[in-house]
Design a protein around this motif. Sequence first.
Motif, PDB file in Angstrom:
ATOM      1  N   LEU B  68      97.968   6.530 -25.598  1.00 34.44           N
ATOM      2  CA  LEU B  68      97.294   5.058 -25.460  1.00 34.44           C
ATOM      3  C   LEU B  68      95.974   5.382 -25.732  1.00 34.44           C
ATOM      4  O   LEU B  68      94.972   6.072 -25.041  1.00 34.44           O
ATOM      5  CB  LEU B  68      97.557   4.819 -24.031  1.00 34.44           C
ATOM      6  CG  LEU B  68      98.445   3.448 -23.842  1.00 34.44           C
ATOM      7  CD1 LEU B  68      99.754   3.723 -24.473  1.00 34.44           C
ATOM      8  CD2 LEU B  68      98.565   3.200 -22.517  1.00 34.44           C
ATOM      9  N   ILE B  69      95.078   4.980 -26.534  1.00 32.80           N
ATOM     10  CA  ILE B  69      93.851   5.174 -27.059  1.00 32.80           C
ATOM     11  C   ILE B  69      93.091   3.834 -26.832  1.00 32.80           C
ATOM     12  O   ILE B  69      93.349   2.800 -27.419  1.00 32.80           O
ATOM     13  CB  ILE B  69      93.679   5.737 -28.529  1.00 32.80           C
ATOM     14  CG1 ILE B  69      94.371   6.733 -28.726  1.00 32.80           C
ATOM     15  CG2 ILE B  69      92.342   6.095 -28.936  1.00 32.80           C
ATOM     16  CD1 ILE B  69      94.712   7.038 -30.120  1.00 32.80           C
ATOM     17  N   GLY B  70      91.781   3.997 -25.911  1.00 36.16           N
ATOM     18  CA  GLY B  70      90.930   3.009 -25.577  1.00 36.16           C
ATOM     19  C   GLY B  70      91.125   2.169 -24.380  1.00 36.16           C
ATOM     20  O   GLY B  70      90.944   0.852 -24.260  1.00 36.16           O
ATOM     21  N   VAL B  71      92.039   2.760 -23.578  1.00 33.89           N
ATOM     22  CA  VAL B  71      92.263   2.310 -22.160  1.00 33.89           C
ATOM     23  C   VAL B  71      91.353   3.003 -21.350  1.00 33.89           C
ATOM     24  O   VAL B  71      91.318   4.105 -21.306  1.00 33.89           O
ATOM     25  CB  VAL B  71      93.575   1.894 -21.778  1.00 33.89           C
ATOM     26  CG1 VAL B  71      94.153   0.968 -22.544  1.00 33.89           C
ATOM     27  CG2 VAL B  71      94.221   3.176 -22.004  1.00 33.89           C
ATOM     28  N   ASP B  72      91.115   2.263 -19.984  1.00 35.70           N
ATOM     29  CA  ASP B  72      90.543   2.848 -18.732  1.00 35.70           C
ATOM     30  C   ASP B  72      91.658   3.606 -17.882  1.00 35.70           C
ATOM     31  O   ASP B  72      92.703   3.478 -18.192  1.00 35.70           O
ATOM     32  CB  ASP B  72      90.037   1.874 -17.989  1.00 35.70           C
ATOM     33  CG  ASP B  72      89.084   2.386 -16.839  1.00 35.70           C
ATOM     34  OD1 ASP B  72      87.969   3.160 -17.353  1.00 35.70           O
ATOM     35  OD2 ASP B  72      89.240   2.565 -15.544  1.00 35.70           O
ATOM     36  N   ALA B  73      91.229   4.679 -17.281  1.00 38.22           N
ATOM     37  CA  ALA B  73      91.981   5.637 -16.715  1.00 38.22           C
ATOM     38  C   ALA B  73      92.759   4.790 -15.613  1.00 38.22           C
ATOM     39  O   ALA B  73      94.170   5.209 -15.364  1.00 38.22           O
ATOM     40  CB  ALA B  73      91.298   6.766 -15.838  1.00 38.22           C
ATOM     41  N   SER B  74      92.265   3.831 -15.103  1.00 34.57           N
ATOM     42  CA  SER B  74      92.872   2.888 -14.102  1.00 34.57           C
ATOM     43  C   SER B  74      94.360   2.313 -14.510  1.00 34.57           C
ATOM     44  O   SER B  74      95.166   2.116 -13.874  1.00 34.57           O
ATOM     45  CB  SER B  74      92.007   1.621 -13.293  1.00 34.57           C
ATOM     46  OG  SER B  74      91.580   1.023 -14.450  1.00 34.57           O
ATOM     47  N   ILE B  75      94.152   1.804 -15.619  1.00 35.70           N
ATOM     48  CA  ILE B  75      95.266   1.028 -16.242  1.00 35.70           C
ATOM     49  C   ILE B  75      96.284   2.247 -16.820  1.00 35.70           C
ATOM     50  O   ILE B  75      97.381   1.944 -16.621  1.00 35.70           O
ATOM     51  CB  ILE B  75      94.964   0.357 -17.806  1.00 35.70           C
ATOM     52  CG1 ILE B  75      93.560  -0.535 -17.546  1.00 35.70           C
ATOM     53  CG2 ILE B  75      95.968  -0.144 -18.444  1.00 35.70           C
ATOM     54  CD1 ILE B  75      94.177  -1.663 -16.350  1.00 35.70           C
ATOM     55  N   ALA B  76      95.684   3.214 -17.400  1.00 35.19           N
ATOM     56  CA  ALA B  76      96.768   4.297 -17.772  1.00 35.19           C
ATOM     57  C   ALA B  76      97.383   4.989 -16.449  1.00 35.19           C
ATOM     58  O   ALA B  76      98.960   5.029 -16.528  1.00 35.19           O
ATOM     59  CB  ALA B  76      96.053   5.343 -18.508  1.00 35.19           C
ATOM     60  N   ASN B  77      96.870   5.055 -15.262  1.00 36.14           N
ATOM     61  CA  ASN B  77      97.277   5.518 -14.121  1.00 36.14           C
ATOM     62  C   ASN B  77      98.302   4.520 -13.571  1.00 36.14           C
ATOM     63  O   ASN B  77      99.450   4.785 -13.021  1.00 36.14           O
ATOM     64  CB  ASN B  77      96.220   6.004 -13.291  1.00 36.14           C
ATOM     65  CG  ASN B  77      96.729   6.721 -11.916  1.00 36.14           C
ATOM     66  OD1 ASN B  77      97.855   7.456 -12.315  1.00 36.14           O
ATOM     67  ND2 ASN B  77      96.692   6.221 -10.860  1.00 36.14           N
ATOM     68  N   ALA B  78      98.072   3.193 -13.786  1.00 35.88           N
ATOM     69  CA  ALA B  78      98.777   2.305 -13.134  1.00 35.88           C
ATOM     70  C   ALA B  78     100.283   2.318 -13.918  1.00 35.88           C
ATOM     71  O   ALA B  78     101.309   2.044 -13.177  1.00 35.88           O
ATOM     72  CB  ALA B  78      98.381   0.662 -13.527  1.00 35.88           C
ATOM     73  N   PHE B  79     100.244   2.370 -15.254  1.00 35.12           N
ATOM     74  CA  PHE B  79     101.392   2.379 -15.835  1.00 35.12           C
ATOM     75  C   PHE B  79     102.343   3.764 -15.638  1.00 35.12           C
ATOM     76  O   PHE B  79     103.449   3.643 -15.388  1.00 35.12           O
ATOM     77  CB  PHE B  79     101.113   2.606 -17.476  1.00 35.12           C
ATOM     78  CG  PHE B  79     100.542   1.194 -18.355  1.00 35.12           C
ATOM     79  CD1 PHE B  79     101.316   0.185 -17.791  1.00 35.12           C
ATOM     80  CD2 PHE B  79      99.652   1.331 -19.033  1.00 35.12           C
ATOM     81  CE1 PHE B  79     100.754  -1.115 -18.373  1.00 35.12           C
ATOM     82  CE2 PHE B  79      99.186   0.270 -19.842  1.00 35.12           C
ATOM     83  CZ  PHE B  79      99.729  -1.008 -19.316  1.00 35.12           C
ATOM     84  N   HIS B 334      91.652   8.744 -24.049  1.00 38.73           N
ATOM     85  CA  HIS B 334      92.918   9.022 -24.997  1.00 38.73           C
ATOM     86  C   HIS B 334      93.888   9.614 -24.152  1.00 38.73           C
ATOM     87  O   HIS B 334      93.894  10.833 -24.029  1.00 38.73           O
ATOM     88  CB  HIS B 334      92.482   9.860 -26.104  1.00 38.73           C
ATOM     89  CG  HIS B 334      93.314  10.030 -26.922  1.00 38.73           C
ATOM     90  ND1 HIS B 334      93.196  10.358 -28.527  1.00 38.73           N
ATOM     91  CD2 HIS B 334      94.806  10.484 -26.883  1.00 38.73           C
ATOM     92  CE1 HIS B 334      94.439  10.503 -29.042  1.00 38.73           C
ATOM     93  NE2 HIS B 334      95.180  10.432 -28.253  1.00 38.73           N
ATOM     94  N   PHE B 335      94.860   8.862 -23.955  1.00 43.75           N
ATOM     95  CA  PHE B 335      95.796   9.328 -23.009  1.00 43.75           C
ATOM     96  C   PHE B 335      97.077   9.786 -23.618  1.00 43.75           C
ATOM     97  O   PHE B 335      97.597   8.850 -24.178  1.00 43.75           O
ATOM     98  CB  PHE B 335      96.165   8.121 -21.829  1.00 43.75           C
ATOM     99  CG  PHE B 335      95.144   7.827 -20.873  1.00 43.75           C
ATOM    100  CD1 PHE B 335      94.729   8.704 -19.780  1.00 43.75           C
ATOM    101  CD2 PHE B 335      94.256   7.211 -21.322  1.00 43.75           C
ATOM    102  CE1 PHE B 335      93.631   8.442 -18.910  1.00 43.75           C
ATOM    103  CE2 PHE B 335      93.119   6.574 -20.405  1.00 43.75           C
ATOM    104  CZ  PHE B 335      92.678   7.540 -19.301  1.00 43.75           C
ATOM    105  N   ILE B 336      97.594  11.024 -23.477  1.00 44.30           N
ATOM    106  CA  ILE B 336      98.786  11.395 -24.032  1.00 44.30           C
ATOM    107  C   ILE B 336      99.765  11.436 -23.022  1.00 44.30           C
ATOM    108  O   ILE B 336      99.747  12.251 -22.096  1.00 44.30           O
ATOM    109  CB  ILE B 336      98.662  12.825 -24.667  1.00 44.30           C
ATOM    110  CG1 ILE B 336      97.462  12.957 -25.602  1.00 44.30           C
ATOM    111  CG2 ILE B 336      99.902  13.236 -25.460  1.00 44.30           C
ATOM    112  CD1 ILE B 336      97.079  14.489 -26.008  1.00 44.30           C
TER     113      ILE B 336
END
Lengths: 84, 374
Positions: B68-79, B334-336
């Motif tokens: 996921l590229i271009g998101v904030d850590a809060s959103i990535a962590n929520a997922f 950039h979250f892998i």
Amino acid sequence: MSREEYQVPTGSGSATGGGGGGGSFNAPAARDYAGESGGTMYYMCGDCAVRVPLEKGAAIRCQKCGARVLYKERTKRMVQFEAR
Amino acid sequence: MPHKPPTKEELERRKIVGINEETITDVSSTDFPGHYPGEDHSWDIESFRRGFRIEFHQNDPFEASFSLIGVDASIANAFRRIMIADIPTLAIETVFINNNTSVIQDEVLSHRLGLIPFKGGHEGLHKFLKWWRKPTDEALVNNSYYDYNTVSLRLEVQCEHNDKAAAGETDPTKLYKHAHVYARDIEFCPVGRQDKYFSGADIIAPVNPDILIAKLRPGQEISLSMHMHKGVGSDHAKFSPVATASYRLMPVIKIERPILGRDAEKFARCFPRGVIGLEKVTKKEAAQKGSGYEGHDGELKAVVVDPMRDTVSRECLRHDEFKGKVKLGRRRDHFIYLVESTGQWESDAIFLEAVAHLKKRAADLEKQVINMVR
């Protein structure tokens, strides 16, 4: 007293005074399972794991190997658990 | 002095978390309003759309990896958290033990059974099956089980001597019948409409049939029935649809000054295989003044091939010969992800479900807020 002479104490009478003279063996047991399964209870032999039927008052002894340690069987009732 | 808009390099630099030998820098994101004077960083759907990307690296039923590229850590962590704790699956919840003379205790056996992951027809699992709520009145529990909220299973195993076993055999599995109780011995008992949803290939069965549940010896018996219900991971880990759902930030390796010859080989060995490649210095590079390649025509130089495979072990920072020649970092946006399904969902479907779940939660919250201010 030798092992063979030992008698299982019943809940009432004999335990209170020594003067009873063993006359209390006919006292009714606290719980009577005899009516449920025709007077026979099954136990597991501690030595050979065979299923031993015991009548009321019979010698506590495995018929197959003679061992004197018998275990109660697990309850036949369903037991419910949470899988957690 | 009028404010100059940031250059592309500057914007790129702001996204990097610096990784030094023993410290890390620039951990927090700075793209919020008011941080840079004269710059507008208020959240905007259009700019988000422009910067957002998803890349799939691997997509198998039991393992999916994507960026996921271009998101904030809060959103990535929520997922990530939703995938672990809020996506429902079916698991054994109640065990009714009629007999268990094995050496493993009833409580422990029940717990083990609960942790076994099961699979089944997706339509039945996700659409047909509904939640089961324990009635507040204990007396009504037996009237709360329906085909759409409870799945019934049975496990009946008795261990016996195997007469056909060879003399002198010592292997319990050959010496006795059913010496090992496996997950495949669990039997599904369909009721009502469950036959329609869970038959043939869609039958409810353990994902891994070889999970060892208990070991028996002759004369021992396990006889029990089980109820499965839907649940979520926040209630108990057995309901979690994933074995792992995790993410890491994209590693950044920047070689600032040339690393050549034997040093280049050593440099490559500081990283996992495939991260650093070795290339020959070209004539053109060697001819260029101030590039650091002068007179090294034909020598090997280290180049970054695939930073994604790096584990960011920082090994290269421990060696004096690479001091000041390399900069490590991670891309903050950039979250892998790595999602490993336990089998009830497809791995990518778990992520899609997590997105849908977050959307629904946000819509619910919006409704509440509107009610609050009214």
